[in-house]
Enzyme design. Structure first.
Site, short mmCIF file in Angstrom:
data_model
loop_
_atom_site.label_atom_id
_atom_site.label_comp_id
_atom_site.label_asym_id
_atom_site.label_seq_id
_atom_site.Cartn_x
_atom_site.Cartn_y
_atom_site.Cartn_z
N SER A 1 68.12 68.87 14.58
CA SER A 1 68.07 70.08 15.70
C SER A 1 66.96 69.63 16.90
O SER A 1 66.82 69.91 17.92
CB SER A 1 67.84 71.42 15.35
OG SER A 1 66.64 71.52 14.38
N GLU B 1 74.13 66.79 5.62
CA GLU B 1 75.35 67.65 5.90
C GLU B 1 76.30 67.10 5.04
O GLU B 1 76.96 66.03 5.27
CB GLU B 1 75.57 67.64 7.43
CG GLU B 1 74.81 68.24 8.35
CD GLU B 1 74.84 68.30 9.63
OE1 GLU B 1 76.07 68.51 9.95
OE2 GLU B 1 73.92 69.09 10.21
N GLU C 1 74.72 77.26 6.14
CA GLU C 1 74.68 77.81 7.44
C GLU C 1 75.84 78.35 7.87
O GLU C 1 77.21 77.99 7.68
CB GLU C 1 74.41 76.40 8.39
CG GLU C 1 74.36 77.01 9.89
CD GLU C 1 73.77 75.60 10.51
OE1 GLU C 1 73.31 74.66 10.24
OE2 GLU C 1 73.68 75.96 11.80
O1 KIV Z 1 68.51 70.57 11.77
C1 KIV Z 1 68.43 71.59 11.73
O2 KIV Z 1 67.55 72.41 12.20
C2 KIV Z 1 69.04 72.17 10.47
C3 KIV Z 1 68.92 73.75 10.01
C4 KIV Z 1 69.22 74.37 11.11
C5 KIV Z 1 69.16 73.85 8.59
O3 KIV Z 1 70.03 71.58 9.84
#
Ligand code: KIV
Length: 268
Positions: free
Chosen positions: A42, A112, A178
């Site tokens: 993220s 993932e 998620e």
């Molecule tokens: O990249 C991220 O922040 C995540 C979380 C939202 C679990 O994968």
């Protein structure tokens, strides 16, 4: 903290996890006693100006992970493996994941997941690379699935449960769930021995994770399942505005912000 300490944390003592992408943020997250720090992909949307996580590179996650690892001792540092850095070729996947522990100082990696990551989870775990699995909404597949709630029908809910069991059996030490319905998250959590960490998955998982930028109120808005617990964006705006006003008004720098060397008076 080690992955084995998290593995046994399913039950009544909620596991806390937050993202961090830099050393000062990670230091605050540690100070407050968060169990796991996720160097999430993220970072792509939240800090690097991308509109998706897909462009994030292995180097970017490694650099950010190293900063977080240098700033923390206690929490488990989890490096989030970026899009296509795993799952294409096993040797390359192992090298990329291993690099996070070997070079960047992570304690574990997050993948993932899907059917294609069960064998990889087993291999990594056997090699000594702890794996956190991630099911439900997996944003790296956004071009396939969209960024919507997942496991919303019987077939996909059953598939999520099956994949959760398979990743647990393959050695994953915890599972991020998620944006799945709360009752599906509860049904997945119940039979698993490893802890589930929910994000937009209701109250019945063993722990919770959010992005730190949303929690501190740095983003302009938050996901419907997230929450801003502060208003850092406004704090930043007002500090920056105060600086600009002070410079423009001639109030900064004041006398105490610089010094003169009397010996150099005759220099010019
Ligand atoms: O990249 C991220 O922040 C995540 C979380 C939202 C679990 O994968």
């Amino acid at each position: 903290m080690r992955a084995k300490d998290i593995r046994t944390r399913s039950g009544d003592d909620p596991v806390t996890m937050l993202t961090a992408y830099d050393a000062p943020t990670a230091a605050v997250v540690e100070e407050v006693g968060v169990d796991m720090v996720l160097v999430g992909d993220s970072v792509g949307n939240l800090r690097l100006g991308h509109d998706a996580t897909l462009p994030v590179t292995v180097d970017e996650i490694a650099t950010r992970t190293a900063a977080v690892a240098r700033a923390t001792d206690e929490p488990l540092v989890v490096a989030d493996m970026p899009f296509l850095s795993f799952g294409v070729d096993e040797a390359e996947s192992v090298r990329n994941c291993g690099r996070m522990l070997k070079e960047a100082g992570a304690d574990a990696v997050k993948l993932e997941c899907g059917p294609h990551t069960v064998d990889l989870t087993r291999r990594l775990t056997r090699l000594g690379v702890p794996v956190q699995a991630h099911l439900g909404l997996t944003p790296q597949r956004e071009n396939e699935t969209g960024l919507f709630r997942q496991a919303t029908d019987e077939e996909s809910a059953a598939e999520t449960l099956e994949l959760a069991r398979e990743h647990e059996a393959a050695g994953a030490f915890s599972l991020v769930l998620e944006h799945v319905p709360a009752n599906v998250a509860a049904a997945v959590t119940e039979p698993l021995e490893i802890p589930t960490i929910g994000i937009g998955a209701g109250p019945d998982t063993d722990g919770q994770v959010l992005t730190v930028d949303e929690v501190i109120g740095l983003t302009e808005g938050v996901a419907p399942f997230s929450k801003a617990f502060g208003d850092v964006r406004e704090e930043m705006r007002s500090a920056v505005a105060a600086y600009v006003d002070a410079v423009e008004a001639g109030d900064f720098p004041a006398a105490e912000h610089s010094h003169e060397e009397s010996d150099l008076d005759d220099l010019y």
